[in-house]
Write an enzyme that holds these catalytic residues in place. Structure first.
Site, short mmCIF file in Angstrom:
data_model
loop_
_atom_site.label_atom_id
_atom_site.label_comp_id
_atom_site.label_asym_id
_atom_site.label_seq_id
_atom_site.Cartn_x
_atom_site.Cartn_y
_atom_site.Cartn_z
N GLU A 34 -18.33 5.73 -25.74
CA GLU A 34 -17.30 4.86 -26.35
C GLU A 34 -16.86 3.84 -25.30
O GLU A 34 -16.72 2.65 -25.58
CB GLU A 34 -16.13 5.73 -26.82
CG GLU A 34 -14.87 4.99 -27.26
CD GLU A 34 -15.13 4.06 -28.45
OE1 GLU A 34 -16.20 4.18 -29.08
OE2 GLU A 34 -14.28 3.19 -28.70
N GLU A 113 -0.70 14.93 5.49
CA GLU A 113 -1.83 14.60 4.60
C GLU A 113 -3.14 14.76 5.37
O GLU A 113 -3.16 14.66 6.60
CB GLU A 113 -1.71 13.17 4.10
CG GLU A 113 -1.81 12.17 5.23
CD GLU A 113 -1.61 10.73 4.77
OE1 GLU A 113 -0.57 10.15 5.13
OE2 GLU A 113 -2.49 10.22 4.07
N LYS A 115 -6.62 13.70 7.04
CA LYS A 115 -7.11 12.45 7.62
C LYS A 115 -8.56 12.28 7.14
O LYS A 115 -9.46 12.95 7.63
CB LYS A 115 -7.04 12.50 9.14
CG LYS A 115 -7.43 11.19 9.81
CD LYS A 115 -7.16 11.22 11.31
CE LYS A 115 -7.54 9.89 11.96
NZ LYS A 115 -8.99 9.58 11.77
N ARG A 136 -10.20 -3.03 8.46
CA ARG A 136 -9.17 -3.00 9.50
C ARG A 136 -9.53 -3.93 10.66
O ARG A 136 -8.68 -4.62 11.20
CB ARG A 136 -9.03 -1.57 10.01
CG ARG A 136 -7.99 -1.38 11.10
CD ARG A 136 -7.91 0.07 11.56
NE ARG A 136 -6.99 0.19 12.67
CZ ARG A 136 -7.30 -0.15 13.92
NH1 ARG A 136 -8.51 -0.62 14.17
NH2 ARG A 136 -6.43 -0.03 14.89
C1 LIG Z 1 -0.53 4.65 9.98
C2 LIG Z 1 -1.87 5.22 9.61
C3 LIG Z 1 -3.05 4.74 10.20
C4 LIG Z 1 -4.27 5.29 9.85
C5 LIG Z 1 -4.32 6.31 8.90
C6 LIG Z 1 -5.55 6.90 8.50
C7 LIG Z 1 -5.54 7.90 7.54
C8 LIG Z 1 -6.83 8.54 7.09
N1 LIG Z 1 -7.95 8.30 7.78
O1 LIG Z 1 -6.83 9.27 6.09
C9 LIG Z 1 -4.35 8.37 6.96
C10 LIG Z 1 -3.14 7.80 7.36
O2 LIG Z 1 -1.96 8.20 6.84
C11 LIG Z 1 -3.11 6.76 8.32
N2 LIG Z 1 -1.91 6.21 8.68
#
Ligand SMILES: Cc1ccc2cc(C(N)=O)cc(O)c2n1
Length: 323
Positions: A34, A113, A115, A136
């Site tokens: 769909e 969280e 990385k 970046r």
């Molecule tokens: C400030 C910053 C810079 C790179 C980061 C990179 C990741 C990541 N690689 O998941 C997660 C984050 O909260 C990040 N936070």
């Protein structure tokens, strides 16, 4: 024609909704056939009326003509790198330094969280429409990969919900889930012999494509980790509130996000995710802990380009599986 143009608008809205349900919520409401029928109808109308094409049309997901090269982009707000720690003691030292710098550390909480092991990118939305995607780079200047990010289904071409600012810059990590990585390597072995060493390299190689039609065929996802706030703009008081707003606006944000109220809570989170690392659908190389309060972040500031209010606690390197 006005009814046909109305039909095109309705198709765009429906396809955006179903794409969000499928790729961000993983909760499709209609069968794929769909969705494909609606998509083909949209492409037919756009083929008849190219003047009705818009940058946020779902047809942009299939990629565009190859670019001769990548333009450079200067990030309004520099993209930060993270300081690393490799042991519990170093993490406790980070917490002690944070507390020693704060007037009042009573309300200190940390957002936690995973990385993700991918490529950091920045997305710019104006009036709710995706207008630019950039790598970046060195933190200040990156490459314009807008055509490529448009092909990633978990990146909204237009924001959902309301009360988003007219200019919004979202930061996140583009990564390739392990299953997708295995799939494109199997395909590579059968065709041009091109295989990637790991999902991170596969994601980087897929984003470096000048031909976004190739990127469109790669199983990439984006998990958002922050909003680059313009000076003085305070839409919310904590980092975790900001991430919830990103979810409301249609972005994929890690479901593993937690807020804890002590460094012991951070250590428990670290151990918990380390134990589950191999069960995750994607590669991670550590945990990111951030002071959750934006006011406390501002009080702590940065050293060179790495914020004093964030730390990446890396896992031991995964022993390479020798096949
Ligand atoms: C400030 C910053 C810079 C790179 C980061 C990179 C990741 C990541 N690689 O998941 C997660 C984050 O909260 C990040 N936070």
């Amino acid at each position: 024609d006005s009814s046909l143009r109305e039909r095109l608008r309705a198709l765009r809205d429906q396809l955006h909704h179903h794409s969000y349900q499928y790729y961000v919520l993983d909760a499709p409401e209609i069968p794929d056939v769909e969705y494909d029928r609606l998509f083909r109808e949209l492409q037919e109308i756009e083929a008849q009326h190219p003047e009705w094409l818009t940058p946020d049309s779902p047809s942009q997901r299939v990629g565009a003509e190859p670019l001769p090269s990548f333009n450079q982009v200067r990030h309004e707000t520099p993209m930060l790198s993270l300081d690393n720690v490799f042991s519990e003691q170093e993490l406790l030292d980070f917490d002690r330094r944070v507390k020693s710098r704060l007037d009042d550390a009573a309300t200190l909480t940390y957002a936690c969280e995973p990385k993700l092991d991918g490529i950091a990118v920045s997305l710019l939305y104006v009036d709710g429409i995706l207008v630019r995607g950039a790598t970046r780079g060195d933190g200040r200047v990156g490459e314009d990969i807008t055509q490529n990010v448009r092909t990633i289904a978990s990146i909204p071409l237009r924001l959902r919900g309301e009360d988003w600012p007219e200019e919004l810059e979202v930061r996140g990590e583009i990564y390739m889930p392990r299953a997708g990585f295995e799939r494109i390597n199997a395909l590579g072995r059968e065709t041009d012999g091109k295989v990637f060493v790991n999902p991170r390299n596969a994601a980087a190689g897929s984003l470096r494509q000048l031909d976004s039609r190739i990127t469109a065929k790669r199983p990439l996802e984006m998990s958002c980790y922050g909003i680059a706030l313009q000076e003085g703009e305070a839409l919310f008081e904590t980092h975790s509130e900001g991430l919830q707003r990103l979810r409301d606006w249609g972005f994929l944000v890690s479901p593993e996000l937690r807020v804890v109220d002590s460094i012991e809570g951070c250590l428990a989170y670290y151990e918990g995710l380390l134990a589950r690392r191999d069960a995750l659908a994607y590669d991670i190389d550590g945990i990111v802990f951030k002071v959750d309060s934006l006011a406390l972040q501002a009080e702590l500031g940065f050293v060179s380009r790495a914020p004093r209010w964030a730390i990446a606690h890396k896992f031991p390197a995964q022993e390479e599986i020798t096949l």
